[in-house]
Design an enzyme around this catalytic site. Structure first.
Site, PDB file in Angstrom:
ATOM      1  N   SER A  38       0.826  -1.193   0.000  1.00  0.00           N
ATOM      2  CA  SER A  38       0.000   0.000   0.000  1.00  0.00           C
ATOM      3  C   SER A  38       0.874   1.262   0.000  1.00  0.00           C
ATOM      4  CB  SER A  38      -0.969  -0.031   1.193  1.00  0.00           C
ATOM      5  OG  SER A  38      -2.003   0.899   1.028  1.00  0.00           O
ATOM      6  N   ASP A 163      -6.005  -3.278  -2.428  1.00  0.00           N
ATOM      7  CA  ASP A 163      -4.925  -2.927  -1.506  1.00  0.00           C
ATOM      8  C   ASP A 163      -4.252  -4.162  -0.902  1.00  0.00           C
ATOM      9  OD1 ASP A 163      -3.704  -2.104   1.139  1.00  0.00           O
ATOM     10  OD2 ASP A 163      -4.405  -0.156   0.436  1.00  0.00           O
TER      11      ASP A 163
END
Length: 280
Positions: A38, A163
């Protein structure tokens, strides 16, 4: 010795990783391997491109620019509502993030980097953890940072990704799998804070994710081989206020987050006796 930097996810809290990086470079520590999830994928990509102290100043500039523009999460409320109704999946456009990454990284590929980098994302079609280690950097970072509900799934090739924090938020175990014998964990502080029983629907989702994230991290740290040296750097620039539902938009305090975390990380490294600077 093979030294790995493991940069975890955490949105705007990723600013604290810049303070940690500054402390590591101040003590002469350089990575042989960088793993990112991320926002850690974004920070990590820049470190792998330039594994020198100069990267810290560039990261500071980028984070302060983000604080000034709020491009990524800066749409007007009415526009976000319209997008959510139209798409049914997300409230922000991925274009500002992709544009910023393209301006910074251009056509750079994993194969071009002086330090080995891997970036984690969650494959939708395979319901699996996926590690990008080749191809265009921008595509990989966008996929790793596709926060569910905020940004749409990112398409890379024939697959769609969300993500990486969903499957591996702080990939300590991956570093060991790839041969790291010394691991520096750059995390955003949430693993340190106690959880409370949720009282609202959105709190249920947050607490559930935190349990999954922390469970895997604690398990992987406990399973580290005896010959692996691990350092979990302190995220002094974060706190309970960062658990609010709108904290992901709070870029105002990035500089103080960096400074506080830099000081705490220096103290941690000094106490642990970590100093790779050449002896005069």
């Amino acid at each position: 010795m093979t030294t790995a930097f493991v940069l975890g996810g955490g949105g705007v809290l990723g600013a604290v990783e810049v303070g940690m990086l500054r402390a590591l470079f101040d003590r002469g520590v350089r990575p042989d391997l960088v793993l990112g999830t991320s926002v850690g994928a974004l920070n990590g990509a820049l470190v792998a491109r330039d594994p020198t102290p100069a990267v810290v100043e560039r990261l500071v500039e980028l984070w302060e620019q983000a604080a000034g523009s709020k491009d990524v999460y800066g749409d007007r409320p009415l526009r976000t509502v319209r997008r959510a109704l139209a798409t049914g999946t997300h409230v922000y456009s991925p274009k500002p993030l992709r544009q910023r990454l393209a301006e910074e990284l251009g056509d750079l590929r994993f194969e071009d980097l002086p330090v080995r980098l891997q970036v984690c994302a969650a494959s939708i079609e395979r319901a699996a953890e996926h590690w990008f280690d080749s191809g265009p950097l921008v595509d990989a970072v966008v996929a790793s940072a596709a926060v569910p509900g905020l940004l749409p799934p990112a398409r890379v090739g024939d697959e769609h990704y969300l993500d990486g924090g969903i499957v591996n938020s702080i990939p300590v175990g991956r570093a060991v799998e790839l041969g790291a014998t010394r691991v520096f964990v750059l995390q955003v502080g949430r693993v340190d804070r106690p959880l409370t029983v949720p009282r609202r629907p959105w709190e249920v989702a947050r607490v559930s994710f935190e349990i999954a994230r922390r469970h895997r991290f604690v398990r992987e740290v406990a399973a580290l081989p005896d010959d692996v040296e691990a350092h979990v750097l302190p995220a002094a620039g974060t706190g309970p206020r960062d658990d609010s539902v709108l904290a992901y938009r709070d870029f105002a305090s990035v500089r103080s987050r960096m400074e506080l975390t830099w000081e705490a990380s220096l103290a941690h490294l000094d106490e642990a006796g970590v100093d790779d600077r050449p002896v005069d």
